[in-house]
Design an enzyme around this catalytic site. Structure first.
Site, short mmCIF file in Angstrom:
data_model
loop_
_atom_site.label_atom_id
_atom_site.label_comp_id
_atom_site.label_asym_id
_atom_site.label_seq_id
_atom_site.Cartn_x
_atom_site.Cartn_y
_atom_site.Cartn_z
N SER A 70 0.84 -1.19 0.00
CA SER A 70 0.00 0.00 0.00
C SER A 70 0.88 1.23 0.00
O SER A 70 1.98 1.22 0.56
CB SER A 70 -0.89 0.01 1.24
OG SER A 70 -1.56 1.26 1.39
N TYR B 293 -2.52 -0.80 9.96
CA TYR B 293 -2.51 -1.18 8.54
C TYR B 293 -1.23 -0.71 7.86
O TYR B 293 -0.55 -1.49 7.18
CB TYR B 293 -3.73 -0.57 7.86
CG TYR B 293 -3.84 -0.86 6.38
CD1 TYR B 293 -4.34 -2.07 5.93
CD2 TYR B 293 -3.46 0.08 5.43
CE1 TYR B 293 -4.46 -2.35 4.57
CE2 TYR B 293 -3.57 -0.18 4.08
CZ TYR B 293 -4.08 -1.39 3.65
OH TYR B 293 -4.18 -1.65 2.31
#
Length: 257
Positions: free
Chosen positions: A140, A153
């Site tokens: 990401s 995350y």
């Protein structure tokens, strides 16, 4: 068609939805034999109905090393020796650090980081013996820039990205390439779960100064196929001299910070 994809066996984790499903479609469309894994049997069944006999599905939780190894065994029994691994399985439990439970933290890392380790280890052991292979981890852009409310995350994706690069260094002498694709906001179920209303996409594109989040310079969020195209390139022979690379697919959202 990408060179070096046709007739190769690719295993994709997290293939039931979103980016993972798009990667499975792209690989199959380029002539690969695909093993799709996910924890959601219904989603895998729907994907198999859509894509047909070139797809082998296997229900597996990447947090469980025995289940991961079983998926590789089943995949190779159906499609032959593994050539490509794509790590897509991921979870997002948003929230500020002061509100993050031990269970939230552990569950996030179990899938996003440890799951990548489990799949890469099973793949690497096979690929080293054959002295060929390509591994792509979908991380990401949050791995490279701080995000409020996404610490677990972002940290887990950063861990997965650096692990993949270290693995690439270890495996380079065996002819195995390991690369990372770092998507930004992508139109998936995970993304839509973050939206407050039907204008969620517009809000993402505009950015939010209150949370120090830049918008998207290209003026659109990604489609899952945009990310799948980047994965396909890095897995293919067109990228045969690329390893330990981190390819951002975020429309410029991080300003490549």
């Amino acid at each position: 068609m990408h060179p070096g994809i046709s007739d190769r066996h690719a295993l994709v984790t997290g293939a039931g939805h979103g980016i993972g499903a798009a990667v499975a479609r792209a690989l199959l469309g380029s002539g690969a034999r695909v093993t799709a894994t996910d924890v959601d049997p219904a989603a895998l069944g729907a994907l198999a109905d859509e894509l047909g006999p070139g797809l082998r599905t296997h229900v597996a939780d990447v947090a469980d090393p025995a289940a991961v190894e079983a998926a590789f065994v089943a995949g190779e029994a159906a499609h032959g020796p593994l050539d490509i691994l794509v790590n897509v399985a991921g979870v997002l439990r948003p929230g500020r650090v002061v509100d993050c439970s031990d269970e939230d933290w552990a569950a996030t890392f179990a899938v996003n980081a440890t799951g990548v380790f489990h799949a890469c280890r099973s793949a690497a052991r096979r690929m080293v013996a054959r002295r060929s292979g390509a591994i792509v981890t979908v991380a990401s852009n949050a791995a490279g820039v701080p995000r409020a409310g996404m610490a677990a995350y972002a940290a887990s994706k950063a861990a997965a990205a650096m692990f993949t690069k270290c693995l690439g260094l270890e495996l380079a002498g065996h002819g195995i390439r390991c690369n990372v694709v770092a998507p930004g906001s992508t139109d998936t179920r995970m993304q839509r779960d973050l939206w407050a209303d039907e204008h969620g996409a517009d809000a993402v594109v505009a950015g939010d100064l209150g949370t120090y989040r830049v918008g998207i310079p290209l003026g659109r969020i990604a489609a899952p196929s945009d990310v799948a195209d980047a994965v396909l390139f890095l897995a293919s022979d067109a990228a045969r001299h690329i390893t330990m690379h981190d390819l951002y697919v975020d429309g410029g959202a991080t300003l490549r910070a």
